[in-house]
Write a protein that holds these residues in place. Structure first.
Motif, PDB file in Angstrom:
ATOM      1  N   GLU A  93       0.644  -1.352  -0.189  1.00  0.00           N
ATOM      2  CA  GLU A  93      -0.185  -0.518  -0.089  1.00  0.00           C
ATOM      3  C   GLU A  93       0.685   1.341  -0.073  1.00  0.00           C
ATOM      4  OE1 GLU A  93      -3.338   0.311  -0.499  1.00  0.00           O
ATOM      5  OE2 GLU A  93      -4.026   2.080  -0.337  1.00  0.00           O
ATOM      6  N   THR A 189      -8.472   1.920   8.171  1.00  0.00           N
ATOM      7  CA  THR A 189      -8.981   0.882   7.184  1.00  0.00           C
ATOM      8  C   THR A 189      -8.798   1.035   5.821  1.00  0.00           C
ATOM      9  OG1 THR A 189     -11.412   1.380   7.656  1.00  0.00           O
ATOM     10  CG2 THR A 189     -10.185  -0.546   9.218  1.00  0.00           C
ATOM     11  N   ASN A 190      -8.562   2.486   5.904  1.00  0.00           N
ATOM     12  CA  ASN A 190      -8.226   3.063   4.287  1.00  0.00           C
ATOM     13  C   ASN A 190      -6.959   3.699   4.479  1.00  0.00           C
ATOM     14  OD1 ASN A 190      -8.990   2.931   1.578  1.00  0.00           O
ATOM     15  ND2 ASN A 190     -10.366   5.201   2.055  1.00  0.00           N
ATOM     16  N   SER A 192      -5.398   6.262   1.482  1.00  0.00           N
ATOM     17  CA  SER A 192      -5.344   7.995   0.046  1.00  0.00           C
ATOM     18  C   SER A 192      -4.721   8.826   0.228  1.00  0.00           C
ATOM     19  CB  SER A 192      -6.560   7.872  -0.602  1.00  0.00           C
ATOM     20  OG  SER A 192      -7.913   9.302   0.734  1.00  0.00           O
ATOM     21  N   THR A 203      -8.507   7.298   6.987  1.00  0.00           N
ATOM     22  CA  THR A 203      -9.983   6.650   7.423  1.00  0.00           C
ATOM     23  C   THR A 203     -10.040   4.770   8.071  1.00  0.00           C
ATOM     24  OG1 THR A 203     -10.615   7.742   5.671  1.00  0.00           O
ATOM     25  CG2 THR A 203     -12.448   5.797   6.375  1.00  0.00           C
TER      26      THR A 203
END
Lengths: 397, 260
Positions: A93, A189-190, A192, A203
């Protein structure tokens, strides 16, 4: 710092009321007004369609020079000579974030005789490995690891740091972020990159998974976050990739290490590394007796999965605590979660409702577990579970 | 042993409901409780005090009504309580919160252990404990389930994925506590009477020498940009039939959905 609602602009639509995490906006004469409960968090600002909410942020005089900070770093956790899955997931990621920012991705590898692991990190997408080795780092300790990690950060000034939201990652992360006086977002969990500000948008769930919050760290560097295991896919390694090893020699003074690891005790009868598991088969009070877990373990074994437990079954002494899933246990998100004889108290659901597929087996058709289940079977666990085990054994051979 | 326990008053997240029409959090009528992990922290502190002597002080940072959480802790057996409350603390993230709490611990002086729950059930960050340890410049032990004290050093069990680590350390320390083997004790009649009578001191920013740059919103590097409700799971499917039929049907569905 202040938040103001401009009453001449307010159109009375009430959208901001739902955006407020503190319930601090009320309607008065058809206009939104702030109550004493306002914490100036600013979450309402972007919700207003009429731009009637103004958040004024004062700039501190001695603002950090954030332009000097470049690059995305991943802290690498390892145990028994192997890199933990979550660290590789984060290298994957982190690669994406680095690409989007047009910056390099680096892995931070601290340990005793761990240089060999660099290959795996380059293959997974790291451009650089910052390597600190020594006997002081043989086992994880808050003090030794935070000294080495902080040293690297101060010297090389990364812009973004990712750590796994494991017990060790969540022990080290806040220690280091507090030392650097920067922001750390927990258990994301996210991730960007916000197109407008180029900041990382972190997030994360809060209120037991009932709400999600997106967090920014605008004025301090590095921007740090811990990320929940299993959220991102492990990258497919490419062993033709290479990178640069940047080795730092660091002497750790023994008196700076305030905690000493004496022993490592494994209490699990069956692997209970739930955070890393792809498949979890869990049992609850509906099993009726501790022996019921043999059947649960058998199904887990056939599926190469791991065994979880509800709080009720742990409290009854049927399973040790490391297996407990839920609010006072572990939060898990496997590909498949099979709940056997678990009624689904909200505390349990909070720990597993983000699983990809949930299969529930319970004799009570009104059990709350069926509300979150992708597939439910109403029936006797002692009939359904062995039938399921036999079926899976047959087709997986 | 001088012990400070940090507690937080939180909404009972198990009582939180989602409005089915607007899909937002319904806050009305959600009761406030003492964060469950903080009750375990208090239980641990009370056990250490009962065995080794000393005093347990509970502190909380929050609005004036958070005093109710402190009274509950007194009723359970804590000796003293202090509420940290000031508009200057509003908007604190974990860094500013941990700074404020640690300033209060500094003011008390001579604290052997600061015990916190591993995390609060509303924010779930698990960061305030370790950050306090850093602000105070002392060691930390996180995810602890047992503590033995031999008069000189502490032996703690620290939770790991497959069991626990046994760790030795010396006070002063910040310790964060997971669920214990026993439930937190219930309030006693005597404790409840004391809690009812007690005047809980309130410390403001000025009382604990707060640097306004490090507290509240200004001392918080993180900013909540957006709050939203996660997508609800679609309604699941109940598979009919006897055990054999249902299992066969389930496996077919898993195959069709390419889960197997």
């Amino acid at each position: 710092m202040s938040v103001k609602i401009l009453s001449e602009k307010c159109i009375g639509c009430q959208t901001c009321i739902d955006s407020c995490p503190y319930g601090a906006i009320v309607m008065k004469d058809d206009k939104a007004v702030l109550t004493e409960a306002c914490t100036f968090c600013g979450a309402c600002e972007s919700s207003c369609p009429a731009s009637a909410i103004v958040v004024e942020r004062e700039k501190t005089e001695e603002a950090q020079d954030i332009s000097a900070y470049k690059g995305v770093w991943v802290f690498i956790e390892h145990r028994d000579g192997r890199i933990r899955n979550v660290s590789l997931e984060l290298v994957g990621e982190g690669r994406k974030l680095a690409q989007e920012l047009g910056e390099e991705l680096s892995a931070v590898l601290i340990g005793d005789n761990v240089a060999e692991m660099s290959k795996e990190l380059f293959a997974s997408g790291a451009d650089n490995v910052y390597l600190v080795e020594g006997s002081a780092f043989h086992n994880y300790s808050t003090d030794a690891y935070s000294i080495a990690f902080t040293y690297l950060i101060r010297k090389y000034l990364p812009s973004v740091i990712l750590l796994g939201a494991t017990n060790d990652g969540r022990d080290l992360g806040p220690r280091v972020s507090a030392r650097l006086k920067t922001g750390l977002t927990a258990d994301c969990t996210n991730l960007s990159i916000d197109p407008e500000t180029r900041l990382v948008a972190w997030t994360r769930p809060a209120f037991g998974g009932n709400i999600m919050a997106t967090i920014f760290c605008p004025d301090n560097r590095p921007q740090m976050g811990t990320v929940r295991p299993k959220v991102f896919k492990k990258p497919v390694p490419d062993y033709n990739r290479t990178g640069k090893i940047i080795r730092e020699e660091l002497a750790i003074n023994e008196k700076d290490i305030r905690t000493k690891l004496i022993d490592v005790v494994k209490v699990c009868t069956f692997s209970c590394n739930l955070e890393d598991a792809e498949i979890i088969v869990s049992g609850g009070r509906g099993l009726g007796k501790p022996e019921g877990f043999r059947m649960v373990e058998e199904l887990a074994q056939v599926l190469k999965g791991t065994v979880g437990s509800s709080r009720a079954a742990v409290d009854a002494g049927w399973m040790p605590y490391p297996h407990q899933v839920g609010q006072t246990g572990k939060t898990v998100a496997p590909k498949i979660y099979i709940a056997c004889g678990i009624s689904g108290a909200i505390q349990h659901l909070a720990g597993m409702q983000t699983s990809d597929v949930i299969i529930a087996i319970n004799k009570d058709p009104d059990a709350p577990i069926f509300k979150v289940a992708t597939y439910g079977i109403v029936g006797d666990v002692y009939e359904v579970v062995p039938a399921l085990t036999a079926k899976f054994r047959e087709i997986l051979q | 042993m001088e012990i400070v326990v940090c507690v937080k008053q939180v909404p009972d997240t198990t009582e939180v409901k989602i409005d089915p029409v607007t899909n937002t959090l319904v806050r009305e009528g959600v009761p406030s409780i003492v964060n469950p992990f903080d009750k375990y922290a208090l239980e641990m502190a009370l056990q250490l005090r009962d065995k080794h002597g000393g005093k347990v002080t509970v502190i909380s940072m929050g609005p004036p009504q958070a005093v109710a959480a402190l009274r509950e802790c007194i009723a359970m057996g804590a000796d003293e309580a202090v509420l940290l409350s000031d508009r200057a603390f509003a908007g604190s993230d974990t860094l500013a919160t941990s700074y404020t709490l640690s300033q209060a611990v500094r003011k008390m002086g001579n604290v052997d252990l600061v015990i916190c729950g591993k995390q609060a059930i509303d924010g779930d960050t698990a960061q305030v404990g370790p950050e306090m340890a850093e602000h105070l410049g002392i060691g930390q032990l996180t995810y602890v389930s047992t503590i033995e004290f031999d008069g000189e050093k502490l032996i703690a069990h620290r939770e790991q994925d497959e069991g626990y680590d046994v760790i030795e350390a010396k006070a002063p320390l910040v310790v964060t506590i997971i669920k214990l083997a026993m439930d937190p004790r219930l309030p006693t009649v005597k404790g409840t009477a004391k809690a009812y009578r007690m005047e809980v001191p309130v410390w403001t920013a000025a009382d604990i020498a707060i640097d306004p740059k490090l507290a509240g919103l200004e001392g918080s590097p993180t900013l909540v940009k957006r709050i939203f409700t996660p997508e609800r799971r679609g309604k699941g499917e109940i598979i009919q039939g006897d055990s054999k039929e249902a299992v066969d049907a389930l496996v077919d569905k898993l195959r069709q959905a390419k889960i197997l």
